[in-house]
Design an enzyme around this catalytic site. Sequence first.
Site, short mmCIF file in Angstrom:
data_model
loop_
_atom_site.label_atom_id
_atom_site.label_comp_id
_atom_site.label_asym_id
_atom_site.label_seq_id
_atom_site.Cartn_x
_atom_site.Cartn_y
_atom_site.Cartn_z
N ASP A 1 0.64 -1.04 0.03
CA ASP A 1 -0.02 -0.11 -0.01
C ASP A 1 0.90 1.25 0.06
O ASP A 1 2.02 1.16 0.29
CB ASP A 1 -0.90 0.03 1.34
CG ASP A 1 -2.03 1.14 1.15
OD1 ASP A 1 -2.22 1.59 -0.04
OD2 ASP A 1 -2.51 1.16 2.12
N THR B 1 0.01 4.41 1.59
CA THR B 1 0.14 5.09 2.63
C THR B 1 0.74 4.12 3.96
O THR B 1 0.17 3.07 4.26
CB THR B 1 -1.51 5.65 3.11
OG1 THR B 1 -2.05 6.24 1.97
CG2 THR B 1 -1.60 6.21 4.37
N ASP C 1 -2.77 -2.61 6.57
CA ASP C 1 -3.19 -2.02 7.91
C ASP C 1 -4.41 -1.97 8.22
O ASP C 1 -4.67 -1.81 9.60
CB ASP C 1 -2.08 -1.23 8.27
CG ASP C 1 -2.49 0.04 7.16
OD1 ASP C 1 -3.34 -0.35 6.50
OD2 ASP C 1 -1.98 1.22 7.39
#
Length: 363
Positions: free
Chosen positions: A53, A55, A287
């Site tokens: 990812d 971010t 996450d």
Amino acid sequence: TVPGVITMVPEGLVLLTSVAMAVSVIRLAQKKALVQDMPAVEVLARVDVVCVDKTGTLTEPGMAVQQVVVLDDSLPVADALGALGASEPEPNQTLVAVSAKYPATEGWTVTATVPFSSSRKWSSATFDGHGAWVLGAPEMLLPDGHDVRAQADGLAQGGARVLLLARSAGEPGNDTGPGELAPAALVVINQTLRSDAAETVAYFLEQNVTMKVISGDNAVTVGAIAQQAGVPGADDPIDARDLPDDQEALAEILETHSVFGRVSPAQKRAMVGALQSRGHVVAMTGDGVNDVLALKDADLGIAMGSGAGATRSVAQIVLLDDRFAVMPSVVAEGRRVLGNVERVAQLFLSKSFYAMVVSLATI
């Protein structure tokens, strides 16, 4: 006896393999990487595609409002942002950044809210006497060809996350949508590339491991950050809303492109399956709760220590300090263990043949 020797070989091999993996788990723990499934150490050595990812993985954790471009001076932009930031009891990182810049506004009483969704990419709140306000991705709120869309894409080329603040003429809802919108401002959220991101990406490329950046953010933003990190093909990001549903067609696109934006949770899972259909061993990092399905389907699920509890529970490895830069050490440790297991197997194979030859010669 010969049967006794032969039966001892697998037991000894399993024991030494388990010891090698256990030592590896301890070494990885010293690097703040928690191994929750011991065989995952061996999978590390075979991974040839890593899906990450943007971010929190390629970028530093946390966000900050860098700029607010007001589109309509007649609307109370600052008050609306402050009220939206305080409208949800459990705000996401974006609303936390907005709240840090614009404190809660007095006199704005919330009467209804639509929480943020990873599939909608927007949230809203209705205030008594001030109407309904929407904050979300411009491409999800405005039609193609809108002037504000072009302005937002221009701001996103630097790698920032750009959100649209708009006032709704109706009552936004999960089923009814945001309603007719009047653009009020573009909110530019700053995201900084991790200092070690480029070095980590370079290591994987040297090891013939392909990097796939899969994010729910705007494709232009994801491409800009991936380009700074040195991901090949970052200059040609793909908007996942245009991806096909057919697995074979999706696999073909994944083979030729590396950066994808506006990816939904279901598409993340489909991407993992498409890569595996081409014979790839896939590692997936995540996450959030929306990453759980993809993490479960991947050959190796890697969760961030600060991520959701559901994400950490399904992952085989948890990076306790959220540092993606530890991954080269993790992969190297996995390959070291695989090399040790191969050498032990060769030892026991030689021992087995030696015992057989001696037994036959004795007979």
